[in-house]
Design a protein around this motif. Sequence first.
Motif, PDB file in Angstrom:
ATOM      1  N   THR A 222       0.466  -1.099  -0.326  1.00  0.00           N
ATOM      2  CA  THR A 222       0.320  -0.551  -0.176  1.00  0.00           C
ATOM      3  C   THR A 222       0.922   2.002   0.098  1.00  0.00           C
ATOM      4  N   ILE A 225       2.345   4.862  -3.126  1.00  0.00           N
ATOM      5  CA  ILE A 225       1.388   4.357  -4.564  1.00  0.00           C
ATOM      6  C   ILE A 225       1.422   5.773  -4.576  1.00  0.00           C
ATOM      7  N   ASN A 226       0.679   6.686  -3.829  1.00  0.00           N
ATOM      8  CA  ASN A 226       0.038   7.911  -4.202  1.00  0.00           C
ATOM      9  C   ASN A 226       1.121   9.064  -4.283  1.00  0.00           C
ATOM     10  N   LEU A 229       1.402   8.206  -7.910  1.00  0.00           N
ATOM     11  CA  LEU A 229       0.402   7.914  -9.406  1.00  0.00           C
ATOM     12  C   LEU A 229      -0.295   9.646  -8.883  1.00  0.00           C
ATOM     13  N   SER A 232      -3.640  11.039  -3.506  1.00  0.00           N
ATOM     14  CA  SER A 232      -4.449   9.743  -3.054  1.00  0.00           C
ATOM     15  C   SER A 232      -5.785   9.770  -3.529  1.00  0.00           C
ATOM     16  N   THR A 234      -6.781  10.826  -6.997  1.00  0.00           N
ATOM     17  CA  THR A 234      -6.140  10.713  -8.048  1.00  0.00           C
ATOM     18  C   THR A 234      -6.141   9.359  -7.990  1.00  0.00           C
ATOM     19  N   VAL A 235      -5.930   8.400  -6.699  1.00  0.00           N
ATOM     20  CA  VAL A 235      -5.670   7.413  -6.884  1.00  0.00           C
ATOM     21  C   VAL A 235      -7.258   6.412  -6.540  1.00  0.00           C
ATOM     22  N   ASP A 236      -7.766   7.673  -5.873  1.00  0.00           N
ATOM     23  CA  ASP A 236      -9.212   7.154  -5.548  1.00  0.00           C
ATOM     24  C   ASP A 236      -9.891   7.048  -6.901  1.00  0.00           C
ATOM     25  N   ARG A 239      -9.197   4.467  -8.364  1.00  0.00           N
ATOM     26  CA  ARG A 239     -10.444   2.310  -8.287  1.00  0.00           C
ATOM     27  C   ARG A 239     -11.469   2.622  -8.358  1.00  0.00           C
ATOM     28  N   ARG A 260      -7.006   0.461 -13.799  1.00  0.00           N
ATOM     29  CA  ARG A 260      -7.531   0.018 -12.321  1.00  0.00           C
ATOM     30  C   ARG A 260      -7.217  -1.176 -12.293  1.00  0.00           C
ATOM     31  N   LEU A 263      -3.433  -1.093 -10.718  1.00  0.00           N
ATOM     32  CA  LEU A 263      -3.397  -0.658  -9.566  1.00  0.00           C
ATOM     33  C   LEU A 263      -4.323  -2.026  -8.815  1.00  0.00           C
TER      34      LEU A 263
END
Length: 350
Positions: A222, A225-226, A229, A232, A234-236, A239, A260, A263
Amino acid sequence: MGRGRGARAVRVFDELVCASAFVVDAGASVGAARVSACCEIRGRRNQAALSAPWGRARAAALHMRTGESRARECALEDGERRVEFENARGERLAGVVREAPGDESRDVVVVCHGFRSSKEGRVVLAVARALTGKASLRFDFSGNGESEGEFMYGNYAAERADLCAAVEFVRKKLGREVCAVVGHSKGGNAVLLYGALRAKQSAAASVPPLAVVNVCGRIDMTRGINERLGGSDTVDRLRRGELSSLSIDDGRFGSYLVTRASLEERLALDMRDELSHIARNGAAAGLRVLTVHGSDDQVVPVSDAYTVHDELGDGLHTLKVVKGADHRFTSPDDLAALVTETLLFIESHR
């Protein structure tokens, strides 16, 4: 901090950090006093055993810092030849076999690169070219370097499969045996995943011993990643399906896409579970594991190395923390310490 061995593990780590301070002492020579101090702390290394690998490691590390162009680094040295082999998906993987000076054994060490790197990465080259008495195979994972395929974020299972293909190439095409697998960064994940696969499949079989060397591999999937990328939020959004993909420009090899699915594959990878297979069946499968990690690694925190040791324990695992080293072992002394520990472990395991 692990499963019931936290206090013991912390003591081991403190000791190893102290030991690494003797191995990596920037600007100092590797004299008898330094070697003796290292022997006193570690309790099992004599001066001859340490100084010979250090000399080869130091030479390789100094070569890596001379500032050659990428084309110069890709040039083959004496005893090296280019090879190709296919992975399970039919993609051509590019590699380099190096016959080490004084090679009198059938043993081959397979060396794996990290994220968005190649077989010409400085850590990979330093390890592969410091070996004596054993050949090496370094190769590009699918979608990296000179290999076919599209680069994919995540892709851990596919890279383990690429490593399996490399091992099969050594056995079937070269007619030799793989005695060790070494991986840096994401390549560290690949060799640990390969070790877990062997533990699952080979525990009941008669197999030759295998040294697994994990250099700065990530265990907590975990993390990181943020930062890579774009945060958080953008990552959310990715997803949740609000974004179809992300285009990331890492400034080295151009841009790449993160989907997605790729990831989620990374987030679904449970490295602790994979390590549990090595913990249960690794000894029967002929495995021993070394982790080398820099204490100042800002990409993969050194706590991940502690987790590996806590999961596997002293019987299967050796931990070496290089004091002051970063993720890429930028200092020549740090790189030399990494290579030295790797060579000593491989030579003692076979």
